[in-house]
Design a protein around this motif. Structure first.
Motif, PDB file in Angstrom:
ATOM      1  N   LEU A   1       0.718  -1.072  -0.109  1.00 47.89           N
ATOM      2  CA  LEU A   1       0.041  -0.034   0.003  1.00 47.89           C
ATOM      3  C   LEU A   1       0.777   1.173   0.014  1.00 47.89           C
ATOM      4  O   LEU A   1       1.907   1.227   0.616  1.00 47.89           O
ATOM      5  N   PRO A   2       0.295   2.072  -0.714  1.00 49.85           N
ATOM      6  CA  PRO A   2       1.188   3.517  -0.630  1.00 49.85           C
ATOM      7  C   PRO A   2       1.118   4.293   0.891  1.00 49.85           C
ATOM      8  O   PRO A   2      -0.081   4.162   1.438  1.00 49.85           O
ATOM      9  N   VAL A   3       2.029   5.074   0.988  1.00 46.86           N
ATOM     10  CA  VAL A   3       2.078   5.680   2.576  1.00 46.86           C
ATOM     11  C   VAL A   3       2.062   7.242   2.356  1.00 46.86           C
ATOM     12  O   VAL A   3       2.990   7.640   1.476  1.00 46.86           O
ATOM     13  N   LEU A   4       1.165   7.868   2.793  1.00 43.56           N
ATOM     14  CA  LEU A   4       1.393   9.462   3.020  1.00 43.56           C
ATOM     15  C   LEU A   4       2.274   9.827   4.055  1.00 43.56           C
ATOM     16  O   LEU A   4       1.517   9.652   5.317  1.00 43.56           O
ATOM     17  N   ASP A   5       3.505  10.084   4.262  1.00 45.53           N
ATOM     18  CA  ASP A   5       4.188  10.185   5.168  1.00 45.53           C
ATOM     19  C   ASP A   5       3.950  11.429   5.871  1.00 45.53           C
ATOM     20  O   ASP A   5       4.582  12.470   5.644  1.00 45.53           O
ATOM     21  N   LEU A   6       3.232  11.760   6.732  1.00 44.78           N
ATOM     22  CA  LEU A   6       2.734  12.906   7.619  1.00 44.78           C
ATOM     23  C   LEU A   6       4.111  13.521   8.299  1.00 44.78           C
ATOM     24  O   LEU A   6       4.134  14.720   8.377  1.00 44.78           O
ATOM     25  N   ARG A   7       5.347  12.776   8.527  1.00 45.41           N
ATOM     26  CA  ARG A   7       6.311  13.414   9.159  1.00 45.41           C
ATOM     27  C   ARG A   7       7.034  14.018   8.178  1.00 45.41           C
ATOM     28  O   ARG A   7       7.852  15.128   8.383  1.00 45.41           O
ATOM     29  N   MET A   8       7.130  13.806   6.944  1.00 45.85           N
ATOM     30  CA  MET A   8       7.751  14.727   5.766  1.00 45.85           C
ATOM     31  C   MET A   8       6.794  15.886   5.366  1.00 45.85           C
ATOM     32  O   MET A   8       7.099  16.505   4.621  1.00 45.85           O
TER      33      MET A   8
END
Length: 214
Positions: free
Chosen positions: A156-163
């Motif tokens: 699954l794709p990930v939306l990396d909120l850390r970035m």
């Protein structure tokens, strides 16, 4: 016509923390073409164990699912960081036990969402929250490790909120752990980029962060 469904916690359900301003769901409605729909199933204070209940209410005509959960699970275990006494080994043992419980809950959450057989994306837990101590930042990586591993496992794709939410202004003045209108806009921009550019038919984990600086 896209019908995007937002599941999880107050990262998406942040209306109470941006009074007089559009929340994440409303910003997403405004960012997508007029014939697209957005359904908000996410709720404040939700933990990973609550997501299967949300998954039962996913509309049949949903086209894309976004899941952001885990921050409250981390908060529930904040006492592990603040507790004094004991050895480092004991602290790691307790943290490992908390991670294992989160892993079970998160796996079940992902499993429940994937049973709907819709294109799905996961979100990490952001870690630039104003006032976050170094120890708390380190502990969050334990929860994010679970999220990233499950995303890779499921392709699954990930939306990396850390970035994405990297500036203090990205967080609500009413509660520093919630996204502000500005932070919500950045999260929405990430969702829109993923909708436009990711091939959800390929089971391959891809991480999406902030766009490259021009």
């Amino acid at each position: 016509m896209a019908h995007v469904v937002l599941l999880g916690d107050s990262i998406f359900d942040n209306g109470s923390y941006v009074p007089g301003q559009p929340d994440v769901a409303e910003q997403l409605r405004r960012a997508l073409p007029r014939d697209c729909r957005v359904t908000l199933l996410a709720r404040d204070e939700v933990a990973a164990a609550d997501v299967p209940g949300q998954a039962e209410r996913i509309p049949d005509d949903a086209t894309h699912l976004f899941v952001s959960v885990g921050g409250n699970d981390a908060l529930q275990n904040a006492w592990l960081i603040n507790e004094s006494g004991g050895s480092i080994g004991q602290a790691f043992t307790q943290l490992a036990q908390a991670q294992q419980k989160f892993r079970r809950d998160y796996q079940e959450a992902v499993r429940a969402v994937l049973t709907r057989r819709k294109p799905t994306a996961l979100c990490t837990i952001y870690d630039a929250v104003p006032g976050l101590e170094r120890e708390e930042l380190t502990a969050l990586s334990v929860w994010n490790d679970v999220i990233l591993r499950e995303a890779i496992r499921a392709g699954l794709p990930v939306l990396d909120l850390r970035m994405i939410c990297t500036d203090p202004r990205d967080y609500s003045s009413l509660s520093p752990i919630e996204p502000s209108e500005r932070g919500g806009a950045k999260i929405v921009a990430g969702i829109v980029r993923m909708l436009a550019g990711h091939d959800f038919s390929r089971p391959f984990a891809t991480i999406y962060g902030a766009p490259p600086e021009e």
